[in-house]
Design a protein around this motif. Structure first.
Motif, PDB file in Angstrom:
ATOM      1  N   LEU A   1      20.339  24.771 -50.967  1.00 32.65           N
ATOM      2  CA  LEU A   1      20.879  25.191 -52.318  1.00 32.65           C
ATOM      3  C   LEU A   1      21.597  24.339 -53.166  1.00 32.65           C
ATOM      4  N   ASP A   2      21.782  24.553 -54.499  1.00 30.28           N
ATOM      5  CA  ASP A   2      22.116  23.540 -55.510  1.00 30.28           C
ATOM      6  C   ASP A   2      23.714  23.090 -55.391  1.00 30.28           C
TER       7      ASP A   2
ATOM      8  N   PHE B   1      34.151  27.745 -60.046  1.00 29.68           N
ATOM      9  CA  PHE B   1      34.290  27.052 -58.648  1.00 29.68           C
ATOM     10  C   PHE B   1      34.077  27.991 -57.413  1.00 29.68           C
ATOM     11  N   ASP B   2      33.342  27.419 -56.550  1.00 25.78           N
ATOM     12  CA  ASP B   2      33.229  28.313 -55.093  1.00 25.78           C
ATOM     13  C   ASP B   2      34.191  27.875 -54.147  1.00 25.78           C
TER      14      ASP B   2
ATOM     15  N   ALA C   1      27.294  31.164 -49.482  1.00 26.06           N
ATOM     16  CA  ALA C   1      26.791  29.821 -49.580  1.00 26.06           C
ATOM     17  C   ALA C   1      27.994  28.829 -49.378  1.00 26.06           C
ATOM     18  N   ALA C   2      29.206  29.256 -49.912  1.00 21.59           N
ATOM     19  CA  ALA C   2      30.315  28.513 -49.844  1.00 21.59           C
ATOM     20  C   ALA C   2      30.728  28.159 -48.431  1.00 21.59           C
ATOM     21  N   HIS C   3      30.551  29.237 -47.604  1.00 23.50           N
ATOM     22  CA  HIS C   3      30.896  29.228 -46.246  1.00 23.50           C
ATOM     23  C   HIS C   3      29.816  28.373 -45.521  1.00 23.50           C
TER      24      HIS C   3
ATOM     25  N   GLN D   1      21.734  31.212 -54.111  1.00 25.77           N
ATOM     26  CA  GLN D   1      22.919  30.805 -54.608  1.00 25.77           C
ATOM     27  C   GLN D   1      23.021  29.280 -54.865  1.00 25.77           C
ATOM     28  N   SER D   2      24.199  28.924 -55.095  1.00 31.17           N
ATOM     29  CA  SER D   2      24.518  27.610 -55.695  1.00 31.17           C
ATOM     30  C   SER D   2      25.883  27.751 -55.416  1.00 31.17           C
TER      31      SER D   2
END
Lengths: 257, 375, 293
Positions: B81-82, B106-107, B297-299, B56-57
C-alpha cells in the motif's frame, strides 16, 4: 541636492545590521564541522547533502508557487482597492477593514482561516495558502499604494475625467503610472512576506504539500545544521541573481523611479 | 494613508464584534466537531480482517526524523500500500489541525500519550483492534500499563522514555544527582543551565524536588512549585525545548533538563542522569483516526511498525527506547553500552510517573508557565 | 465640462453610472475578498468567545461570560505592558534608523536606488529562523563576538549578550526593519525636491526644512512604517522564545499558548479580541499625537 553627511551613519548601519548575520550563515554553510559554533575548515559537503534532499526541493517549489500566486493576486486586488478607497469611497469603515490584516497577529489569522476552511469543508492544498497569503499581502499593498496616493496631485485625473475619459482609461493612463513605484514596493513587500511566512502556512497548507519554511522549521527541530545554512545561502544567491538579471533585462529601474 | 484618520478604525472593531456575536448565535453546529463525545469504545465498527489492502493507502503525520526515510518504499514492498508521510513539529500543531474539525486526510497520527488521551476524549479516535495487530505481542507487558491508556485501547506506544539532566562531565565539578542541581546550580553552572518551556516539563524539576506528583491538581502545591521556579529563574541561562543539545555541545550550557532521547550521549563528554527524586514517563504513541477511510490498512501499518526490525530502527538510529522487547533485545550491545539511556529497563521506566491530561485542571499548568515566564 | 453644457442631464446620469461602475470595479473585488477570507474567518474564531473550553480541549457550547472575567487579570496586564514597552522601543529605533536610510535611498541615482532597495529586502528571502540562529551563533557565550573579544584580550570572560530584553528588541528590529523602510521610501520618493529647495532658498536651515516640509509630507509613510513594525512586534512569539531564551513573553506568546498549549480556544479568541481592541486604541493615540506634531 544636499545630503547631510550625518545621515550616512544610520544608512550604513542599516546595511551592516541586515547583513552581519547573513555573512555568518554564508560562512558557516562551508563549515566542514557539523557544529554551528566553530568553523572547522572549508567544505562543500552540505551543498551535496542539500542537492539530494527531495523534501527541500518540493518545499521550494511549493513556496515559489505560493509566493508568486499570492503576490500577483495581492498586488492586483490591493492596487484596485487602494485607488477605490482613495477615489471612490469616503467610508472610514472600509479604510479600517483594508488595513486589518496588517494589524492582526499571524496566529489569529492562521487559526481563523483553519476554522474557516474546516467549516466550509475545503480540502487544503497550495491554493489555500495562496488565498491566505493574499489576505495580508493585499493589506500591505493597499497601505503602501495609498501612501503614494495620499496628497498626490489629482488634477491630472480630474482633467482626464472632464475630458470624458472613463474611470478605467483614467486609471490605466494616468493613475497607474503615477502609482508604479508604490505598486512595485508593495508587491516586493507582499512577495518578501509570503516567501518566508511560517505561521499562517502551517495552518492552511495541506500536510503533504508543505512550503519551504515549514520544511526548514522541521529541520531545525534539533538545531541549525550547516545544511540549512547552505540552503539559506543558495536561496540568497538565487534571489540575488534573479534580481540582477531582472534589472538588466526589464529595466526594473525605470518603474521604480 | 494620510487620508485615513485613525478614528476610523473603531467602527471596524465594533463591526467585527457584531459579526462575531451574530455568528456565535448560529455558529454552534458549524464548529461543533470538537465538542466532547463519549470515548471511542462506544462505536467500534467491525473492521474486515481480510480487506484488500492494495486498494487502500495510508497517510500518517509524524515528527521529523522519527521514522526511517525509506519507510514508504518498505511499506509498499511489504504491505503493497501507498504510504504518505507528513511532518508535524510539535504535538500542539497536530492537535490544532486534528481538532479544528476539518478532515485532515490522515489515517494514523503520532502524538504523545496525554494528547492521545485528549483526542480520544474528543471522540476523534478509532479504538485499536488488537486482532489486526498481532505484533502487539512483541511489546513488553509494562507497555500495557500506561496510565493514560491502560490496555492500549486507543493508542499503541511507539517510543518511551523519561526526563532527566543532561550534562557536560568536563564542565561540572560534581555530576548532578538531584533536580535541585538544576534549580539551584553550583557556581560553575550558574547561568549555564536550561529548563524546558512546555508547561508540564517546565514544572517537572520543581514538582519532583518538592516531592509532589507530576499530575498534581492541588492549587497549594502548584503555588509552591511556582515559587520554586521563580526562585530558580535568575540562575538559568534560559528555557529551551529544542536546542539544548546544541547549547550543551558548544558549552553555552553545562547542564540542561532534557528528554533522554534528546541528550546527545554520543558525544564523549555528555552524560544523562535521572535525578534521585524521580521523574516522569513519557510515551509517544500511534493512533488511528476515526475519520480514516483506510482503517484496515492503518492497523496493518501499525502492525508493520511493531516489527522488531522497523521498531528497532528508532532505538538504533535516534537512540530512543522502544517498548518492543524483540526490538530492544536485538540492539547492538556496544551501542547500548555507550548510551546510558538505552540501558533503562521497562520496570525502571515505569517508576517514572506517567503524564496524563488533567482535563479542566490542565489550564492551571498553562497559567503557571505564563506566570513563570512573565515575571 | 464643455460637454455638459451641451447636454446636461444625460451626461450627468452617465457620469453617475460610471462612478457607480468605478466603485464596483475598484472596491468590489478587494472588499469581497476581505469579507470572505478575513471577516468571516475572524467572526468564526471570535464566535468561540461566549463558550468555554471542554475538559480536554474542544468547546462546550454553553453561554458564559467567564472569558471576559478571566481577562481582567494583573498577570495579563503585566504581559501587555511589557510587550508595549518592547514593541515601542523597537519601533522607535527602527524609525530612527529607517528614515535616514529610506531618505538616502530615495536620493540615490536610479541604478543604485534599485540595488539599495532590493538589498533591504534580500536578506528576507532566506529563512527567518536561520537568520535568528545566525544571531545566536554571533552573540552566544562561545559565539563569534565573545570569542573575538576574548582573543583580543578585551574581556576575560564572555559577556551575557543573549537572552535578555535587549536581544528581543534587536531581533524584532531585525525582523521588521524592511517594513519600516519600504513605506518610508514610497512616501519620500515622491517628494518634490523643489519644495525643499524653495524652503532652503527662503533661508530655512536644513533642520527646519526637514521639520516643516519633509517630515509632514512624509508623515503618512512614517505612520504606515511604524504600524508595520509595531504591530507584528507586539504579536511575535518566536523572537522572545529564541533570542529572549523564553525568559520573558509577549502578547503573541500569550495567545499562542492559549490556542496551542492549553487548547483553550474560547479564551484564546477572547485574548485575540482584546489584542485587536488594544491595538485600535494605540492607533488612535498615535494618530492624535501625529496630528498634533
Amino acid at each position: 541636492m544636499r545630503r547631510p553627511r550625518l545621515m550616512y551613519v544610520p544608512f550604513w548601519m542599516t546595511y551592516v545590521f541586515l547583513y552581519t548575520p547573513i555573512v555568518v550563515l554564508v560562512v558557516m554553510s562551508f563549515n566542514s564541522d557539523d557544529s554551528p559554533y566553530t568553523f572547522g575548515g572549508f567544505s562543500l559537503k552540505w551543498y551535496g547533502e542539500l542537492a539530494s534532499d527531495a523534501n527541500v526541493r518540493e518545499g521550494l517549489i511549493n513556496t515559489l508557487i505560493v509566493a508568486v500566486g499570492s503576490t500577483v493576486l495581492a498586488t492586483a486586488l490591493g492596487t484596485l482597492l487602494a485607488v477605490g478607497l482613495a477615489r471612490h469611497s469616503r467610508s472610514r469603515l472600509l479604510d479600517a477593514i483594508s488595513v486589518m490584516p496588517a494589524v492582526l497577529p499571524d496566529l489569529v489569522l492562521g487559526i481563523g482561516l483553519l476554522v474557516f476552511y474546516a467549516t466550509i469543508k475545503a480540502t487544503l492544498g497550495l491554493y489555500s495558502v495562496v488565498l491566505a497569503h493574499t489576505v495580508f499581502g493585499m493589506a500591505f499593498v493597499t497601505a503602501v499604494v495609498r501612501t503614494r496616493l495620499a496628497n498626490s496631485d489629482t488634477s491630472l485625473e480630474e482633467a482626464s475625467r472632464d475630458l470624458g475619459a472613463t474611470p478605467f482609461t483614467t486609471f490605466f493612463r494616468i493613475t497607474l503610472p503615477q502609482l508604479a513605484p508604490g505598486i512595485v514596493a508593495g508587491a516586493l513587500l507582499a512577495f518578501t512576506l509570503s516567501i518566508d511566512e511560517f505561521v499562517i502556512a502551517s495552518f492552511t497548507a495541506a500536510p503533504l504539500e508543505p512550503t519551504l519554511p515549514i520544511v526548514i522549521y522541521s529541520m531545525v527541530r534539533f538545531g541549525v545544521t550547516p545544511e540549512i545554512n547552505a540552503l539559506a545561502t543558495l536561496l540568497l544567491a538565487v534571489s540575488f541573481t534573479v534580481v540582477i538579471a531582472a534589472q538588466r533585462m526589464t529595466r526594473l529601474t525605470e518603474s521604480l523611479s | 494613508m494620510s487620508r485615513i484618520r485613525y478614528t476610523r478604525r473603531f467602527p471596524a472593531a465594533v463591526m467585527v464584534v457584531g459579526l462575531a456575536l451574530a455568528a456565535s448565535a448560529c455558529g454552534g453546529e458549524a464548529a461543533d466537531t470538537t465538542a466532547a463525545v463519549p470515548a471511542a469504545s462506544a462505536s467500534s465498527a467491525q473492521l474486515n480482517p481480510n480487506a484488500d489492502l492494495s486498494k487502500q493507502s495510508v497517510a500518517i503525520s509524524v515528527w521529523p526524523g522519527y521514522t526511517p526515510e525509506d519507510l514508504p518504499a518498505k511499506v509498499k514492498s511489504k504491505l503493497g500500500l501507498d504510504l504518505k508521510v507528513a511532518l508535524h513539529d510539535t504535538n500542539e500543531i497536530i492537535m490544532a489541525k486534528l481538532t479544528a474539525g476539518s478532515d485532515t486526510g490522515f489515517d494514523v497520527a503520532f502524538v504523545s500519550g496525554q494528547y492521545a488521551q485528549a483526542l480520544n476524549e474528543a471522540g476523534l479516535l478509532e479504538p485499536i483492534h488488537p486482532e489486526l495487530i498481532p505484533n502487539l505481542a512483541n511489546l513488553y507487558p509494562e507497555a500495557k500499563e500506561l496510565a493514560y491508556d491502560k490496555g492500549n485501547t486507543f493508542s499503541v506506544p511507539y517510543t518511551w522514555g523519561t526526563t532527566g539532566i543532561c550534562y557536560r562531565t568536563d564542565l561540572v565539578k560534581t555530576p548532578p544527582t538531584s533536580w535541585n542541581d538544576i534549580l539551584d546550580p553550583p557556581a560553575e553552572a550558574l547561568k549555564k543551565v536550561t529548563m524546558m518551556t512546555t508547561e508540564r516539563w517546565l514544572a517537572l524539576p520543581a514538582i519532583k524536588a518538592l516531592g509532589y506528583s507530576v499530575n498534581t491538581k492541588s492549587d497549594d502545591e502548584i503555588a509552591k512549585v511556582k515559587a520554586k521556579l521563580l526562585e530558580a529563574k535568575p540562575k538559568l541561562l534560559g528555557y529551551d525545548d529544542t536546542t539544548f543539545g546544541d547549547k550543551l555541545k558548544s558549552g553555552e550550557a553545562v547542564m540542561v533538563e532534557a528528554w533522554d532521547g534528546w541528550c546527545p550521549t554520543t558525544e564523549k563528554n555528555i552524560k544523562f542522569v535521572v535525578p534521585k527524586e524521580g521523574s516522569d514517563l513519557w510515551v509517544d504513541t500511534m493512533v488511528v483516526l476515526k475519520s480514516s477511510k483506510n482503517k484496515e490498512a492503518a492497523h496493518a501499518f501499525i502492525n508493520y511498525i511493531l516489527d522488531p526490525e522497523i521498531h528497532g530502527w528508532a532505538a538504533e538510529t535516534i537512540l530512543y527506547k522502544v517498548p518492543n522487547k524483540a526490538a530492544m533485545d536485538s540492539i547492538d550491545p556496544a551501542l547500548k553500552a555507550a548510551n546510558a539511556p538505552l540501558q533503562m529497563t521497562p520496570s525502571q521506566l515505569l517508576e517514572g510517573e506517567s503524564i496524563v491530561d488533567l482535563g479542566e485542571d490542565s489550564v492551571k499548568f498553562t497559567r503557571l508557565a505564563t506566570e513563570v515566564s512573565a515575571k | 465640462m464643455a460637454r455638459s453644457t451641451v447636454s446636461g442631464a444625460p451626461v450627468k446620469s452617465q457620469a453617475r453610472r460610471s462612478r457607480a461602475l468605478g466603485r464596483l470595479v475598484f472596491l468590489g473585488p478587494g472588499l469581497t475578498y476581505l469579507i470572505v477570507l478575513l471577516l468571516v474567518p475572524l467572526a468564526l474564531l471570535l464566535s468561540y468567545i461566549p463558550f468555554r473550553r471542554g475538559r480536554f480541549g474542544g468547546i462546550v457550547y454553553e453561554l458564559t461570560g467567564e472569558n471576559f472575567t478571566r481577562l481582567i487579570d494583573p498577570l495579563y496586564l503585566d504581559v501587555v505592558l511589557g510587550s508595549l514597552k518592547i514593541a515601542t522601543i523597537a519601533t522607535v529605533i527602527a524609525l530612527l534608523v529607517g528614515y535616514p536610510t529610506a531618505y538616502l535611498i530615495a536620493q540615490l541615482p536610479r541604478k543604485w536606488k534599485t540595488i539599495a532597495l532590493v538589498a533591504i529586502v534580500l536578506p528576507f528571502w532566506t529563512n527567518f529562523l536561520v537568520r535568528i540562529y545566525a544571531w545566536i551563533i554571533l552573540l552566544s557565550g562561545p559565539g563569534l563576538v565573545n570569542s573575538t573579544l576574548m582573543d583580543l584580550g578585551l574581556i576575560d570572560k564572555p559577556l551575557e549578550l543573549l537572552y535578555n530584553q535587549g536581544t528581543i528588541i534587536t531581533g524584532l528590529i531585525y525582523s521588521y526593519l524592511p517594513l519600516m523602510v519600504l513605506p518610508l521610501y514610497a512616501a519620500i520618493e515622491k517628494l518634490d525636491p523643489q519644495l525643499r529647495e524653495a524652503s532652503a532658498n527662503l533661508g530655512a536651515r536644513p533642520a527646519r526644512t526637514f521639520l516643516s516640509v519633509t517630515l509632514p509630507l512624509t508623515l503618512p509613510g512614517v505612520i504606515t512604517g511604524c504600524l508595520f513594525v509595531f504591530v507584528p512586534s507586539f504579536g511575535n512569539f518566536v523572537v522572545p522564545e529564541l533570542l529572549g531564551g523564553g525568559r520573558s513573553i509577549m502578547v503573541g506568546n500569550l495567545i499562542r499558548d492559549q490556542f496551542l498549549k492549553a487548547r483553550d480556544w474560547p479564551f484564546g479568541a477572547t485574548l485575540s479580541l482584546a489584542l485587536i481592541a488594544v491595538l485600535i486604541v494605540l492607533l488612535l493615540l498615535q494618530a492624535w499625537s501625529a496630528r498634533r506634531a
